[in-house]
Design a protein around this motif. Sequence first.
Motif, short mmCIF file in Angstrom:
data_model
loop_
_atom_site.label_atom_id
_atom_site.label_comp_id
_atom_site.label_asym_id
_atom_site.label_seq_id
_atom_site.Cartn_x
_atom_site.Cartn_y
_atom_site.Cartn_z
N GLU A 164 0.83 -1.21 0.00
CA GLU A 164 0.00 0.00 0.00
C GLU A 164 0.86 1.26 0.00
OE1 GLU A 164 -2.26 -0.67 3.50
OE2 GLU A 164 -3.89 -1.73 2.47
N VAL A 165 1.92 1.25 0.82
CA VAL A 165 2.82 2.39 0.88
C VAL A 165 3.48 2.63 -0.48
CG1 VAL A 165 4.95 3.29 1.88
CG2 VAL A 165 3.26 2.18 3.34
N CYS A 166 3.97 1.54 -1.09
CA CYS A 166 4.63 1.66 -2.39
C CYS A 166 3.67 2.18 -3.45
CB CYS A 166 5.20 0.31 -2.82
SG CYS A 166 6.59 -0.24 -1.82
N THR A 167 2.42 1.75 -3.38
CA THR A 167 1.42 2.19 -4.34
C THR A 167 1.17 3.69 -4.21
OG1 THR A 167 0.34 0.03 -4.29
CG2 THR A 167 -0.95 1.88 -5.13
N LYS A 168 1.18 4.19 -2.97
CA LYS A 168 0.89 5.60 -2.74
C LYS A 168 2.03 6.50 -3.19
CE LYS A 168 -2.20 4.76 1.16
NZ LYS A 168 -2.36 4.83 2.64
N VAL A 169 3.28 6.02 -3.06
CA VAL A 169 4.42 6.88 -3.41
C VAL A 169 4.90 6.66 -4.83
CG1 VAL A 169 5.21 6.90 -1.02
CG2 VAL A 169 6.16 5.22 -2.59
N SER A 170 4.27 5.74 -5.56
CA SER A 170 4.74 5.45 -6.91
C SER A 170 4.43 6.61 -7.84
CB SER A 170 4.08 4.17 -7.44
OG SER A 170 2.68 4.37 -7.58
N VAL A 171 5.17 6.67 -8.93
CA VAL A 171 4.96 7.71 -9.94
C VAL A 171 4.36 7.05 -11.17
CG1 VAL A 171 6.86 9.10 -9.13
CG2 VAL A 171 7.29 7.39 -10.87
N PRO A 172 3.72 7.82 -12.06
CA PRO A 172 3.14 7.21 -13.25
C PRO A 172 4.18 6.47 -14.07
CG PRO A 172 2.41 9.48 -12.99
CD PRO A 172 3.50 9.25 -11.98
N PRO A 173 3.79 5.36 -14.70
CA PRO A 173 4.75 4.59 -15.48
C PRO A 173 5.31 5.38 -16.65
CG PRO A 173 2.51 3.84 -15.89
CD PRO A 173 2.44 4.82 -14.76
N ASP B 15 -10.73 -5.63 -16.14
CA ASP B 15 -11.37 -4.43 -15.59
C ASP B 15 -10.39 -3.29 -15.40
OD1 ASP B 15 -13.85 -5.59 -15.53
OD2 ASP B 15 -13.68 -6.32 -13.47
N ARG B 16 -9.10 -3.64 -15.19
CA ARG B 16 -8.08 -2.60 -15.02
C ARG B 16 -7.85 -1.80 -16.29
NH1 ARG B 16 -5.54 -0.49 -10.40
NH2 ARG B 16 -6.51 -1.73 -8.76
N PHE B 17 -8.26 -2.34 -17.44
CA PHE B 17 -8.07 -1.65 -18.70
C PHE B 17 -9.27 -0.80 -19.10
CE2 PHE B 17 -5.23 -5.47 -19.51
CZ PHE B 17 -4.06 -4.74 -19.32
N ARG B 18 -10.23 -0.66 -18.21
CA ARG B 18 -11.42 0.14 -18.50
C ARG B 18 -11.17 1.61 -18.18
NH1 ARG B 18 -15.78 -3.23 -19.32
NH2 ARG B 18 -15.55 -5.35 -18.51
N GLY B 19 -11.99 2.45 -18.76
CA GLY B 19 -11.94 3.86 -18.45
C GLY B 19 -10.75 4.55 -19.10
N GLU B 20 -10.66 5.86 -18.81
CA GLU B 20 -9.58 6.66 -19.41
C GLU B 20 -8.22 6.20 -18.93
OE1 GLU B 20 -8.17 11.35 -19.66
OE2 GLU B 20 -10.09 10.79 -18.75
N LYS B 21 -8.11 5.99 -17.61
CA LYS B 21 -6.83 5.52 -17.07
C LYS B 21 -6.51 4.12 -17.57
CE LYS B 21 -4.28 4.97 -12.74
NZ LYS B 21 -4.34 5.06 -11.25
N GLY B 22 -7.55 3.28 -17.67
CA GLY B 22 -7.34 1.93 -18.17
C GLY B 22 -6.87 1.91 -19.61
N THR B 23 -7.41 2.84 -20.41
CA THR B 23 -6.98 2.93 -21.81
C THR B 23 -5.52 3.31 -21.91
OG1 THR B 23 -9.22 3.57 -22.47
CG2 THR B 23 -7.45 4.05 -24.02
N GLN B 24 -5.11 4.27 -21.05
CA GLN B 24 -3.69 4.64 -21.02
C GLN B 24 -2.82 3.45 -20.61
OE1 GLN B 24 -3.48 7.97 -18.35
NE2 GLN B 24 -4.53 9.38 -19.75
N LEU B 25 -3.31 2.70 -19.63
CA LEU B 25 -2.57 1.53 -19.18
C LEU B 25 -2.49 0.48 -20.29
CD1 LEU B 25 -1.21 -0.10 -16.90
CD2 LEU B 25 -3.49 -0.90 -16.24
N LEU B 26 -3.56 0.30 -21.03
CA LEU B 26 -3.58 -0.66 -22.13
C LEU B 26 -2.55 -0.29 -23.19
CD1 LEU B 26 -4.91 -3.13 -23.47
CD2 LEU B 26 -6.57 -1.55 -24.50
N HIS B 27 -2.44 0.99 -23.47
CA HIS B 27 -1.50 1.43 -24.50
C HIS B 27 -0.05 1.34 -24.02
CE1 HIS B 27 -4.93 3.93 -26.47
NE2 HIS B 27 -4.96 2.67 -26.82
N SER B 28 0.17 1.66 -22.72
CA SER B 28 1.55 1.69 -22.23
C SER B 28 2.03 0.34 -21.70
CB SER B 28 1.68 2.75 -21.12
OG SER B 28 0.86 2.41 -20.01
#
Length: 792
Positions: free
Chosen positions: A394-403, A514-527
């Motif tokens: 949880e801590v790592c998830t909170k301090v992580s930066v965008p890929p 489900d993680r690939f849904r939505g605007e953020k999910g679309t970005q994740l799918l592409h990256s």
Amino acid sequence: GSKGVAGGKTNDQDISGSFKFSNTILPQHVTATAQQLLPTSVLRNLYDKLYEKRKAAALEVEQIVKSLAGAGDLHRVHALLSLLVRDYALSPLSNHRKGGLIGLAAATVGLVGNFKVFLPLIIPPVLRSFDDTDSRVRYYACEALYNMAKVARDDFASFFNDVFDALCKLSADMDPNVQNAAHLLDKLVKDIVTESPHFDLEEFITLLRQRLQVSNPYVRQFLVSWIAVLDSVPDIDMLEYLPEFLEGLLSMLSDPNRDIRQQADAALGDFLGEVKQIQRTAESANASSLDDDIAVPFDVSRVLKILVERAHHSDEFTQLTALAWLHDFVRLFGIQLLPYFEHLLDAVLPCLSHANLKMSQVAESTNKVLLQLDTSAGMFNPNATIRVIKKHLEVCTKVSVPPSPAPTPERREDYLSRTGPGSTMAESNQGELGNSHAHAYGGERTWLEALRWLSVLLDRNHDEVLSMLDELLPLLFSATADGSETVVLKALEVEASIAKGMPEFQRLVAALLDRFRGEKGTQLLHSRGSLVIRRLCSLLGSEKVFMTVSTLLVREQDLPFASSMVQALNLILLTAPELKQPRDSLKNVYNMLHFHSPDSANASSNQQQQDQRFGELFESLYRSFSHSCCAVLSLCLHAGAYAHACHVLDCLGNQLEMTTHQLLELDRLVQLIESPMFTGMRLKLLEPAKHPALCKCLYGILTLLPQSKAFDTLNGRLRSIPPDTLVRLNELIVSTDPLHAQHKSKGGAVFKTSKSKSKTDDHAYHQDIIHFDRLLHVFYTCQQKHIRFQNN
């Protein structure tokens, strides 16, 4: 006899006849005779301003006391001492107090062995003088107590606690002369205590623990020196009381004064050395440090609690020292520490990502030792350990930066080859890619090792991990979405370990989609989509993953999401090395359609089973790929189902309303056709007579395309086909693919399956394996939904 305080009588003689004086100061009328013992000049010189006169008077006091004590006249000695205490040492006048202190010191020298009787009367007023506002009085108090201690020695040790408390205060005195005098007194007291058999160590430890909370640098130096001196005495086992003063010593490591830090560090090093010596002694007795219990004189649990707490300290030196102790404790005590395992892991994980190289190295070494421990014993608490891992995820998830943007295929392939089934994360991180991200993400090493521990516990405590799957899966997917590439790959390994069971597998794949849904999910799918899906295919089996995803997408109600996913899956299927097996299986569809028949020698029972598997894979992918005309056509072209591709194009042109979206997909299809994956198909254009359906399919795509760059590219490709073959194209298709002719004889109807007796056995065999007419209906229905959605 002389009269005492209470009722004019003293308790100066007990039943046995031995003298037993109280430490109470005798009243003035009782001590009046004492003044007669001292000449007027002595009484006056004791409070003279000149030190020499006071000293001379003190010498006379010493001689008088020695004479009285030698004669056994202790009553008069008591009276004389009471006079010195009341009228001098406790006087409001500074010079009187100075004279009283030097007089009491001289009187002590003259007691000749009666120290035990009178020290309770003499020492308290001297100790009281340590708080005097006059620095010279404090100085003479140190001098007086020094002389008393020097002659009384062992009898003086019984007053150690009060003297130690007073010395502790004096060590912080502002006057340098007083400090020097206190230092000399301190050395003498240490000598006396280390030689005395009556020293009460437990009482001293109580005093020490209280004083260790003080932050004054002089007091701290004083306390460390006492700990070191007592630890050097062979007959005193300070290690037994380690939990009482360990926290205090560790707190000194963050002191601004360098000398204090060094002294505290040296003391801690000595105690750790003693612990290691115990281990070496145990080893010499053929005891294994990891399997057999090592007996130590202190409470290990209390020490561990202190060390774990200090391992989270903001001061690096304190944190590093605590971590180094934990490292050695894990090596020394091994499975004895299993009851505290979660606390140890909680201390080690965050230090793995510390910017201090030494800190991260010690944490890494400690973590390796923890991994080697046999946690199968009942003392290990897997649930508590999983909660610790969850906390750090949880801590790592909170301090992580965008890929960061997806790395180049070359670097990704290199990494995937290094993190194959036989390699470890430790080995992988030595590579270029792992190092490139070493400092780019907050807590990456912690993130990786937390995931590694989760993977380890999946092997050792599978059921306990699965019981917390609802809490862990979102964290794993966050690692997949937000971590560096090394974190993503490790998270996928853990997810693959979870998905070994079929219920967990389907649940994982569904949650991942489900993680690939939505605007953020679309970005994740592409990256990250390609990396995630390819790695799961590598770990869980490419056909299994693709068929499961396909099944889920067939039921998908979010049409734009389904279309995006299918296009991504199609590209991965055609290009990823991990998908070679399903690509080869799909290529066998071509062989099945053109060479296999139920009566041929090739169509053995085993061959029919293989054909059935190839057909199931094709149908499964086709049903989900129907969300994209480009995906369906590329699937047919890759599988060699060229005639059916013609039917799909016929459906697009005649049965469906062409949309801009479909035209864009055909544009992408042309790009794919020109890619290396379709080299074999392009070579078939050299023999158009053998593959007329392929030629017609490509011309069909060309016909549907508007004038564009894709049109020009494909048109240029098709110009290489001989014109005479094009004239006979339909005739060749009928001769090579009766099924195509059968389809056309129905007027292009795509909804009905012909049951005509005129079907050959070969075509019946193919239709039993791959139901092309049903699949065409699936494609038509799915595309109709997309058209209605776009129109609305």
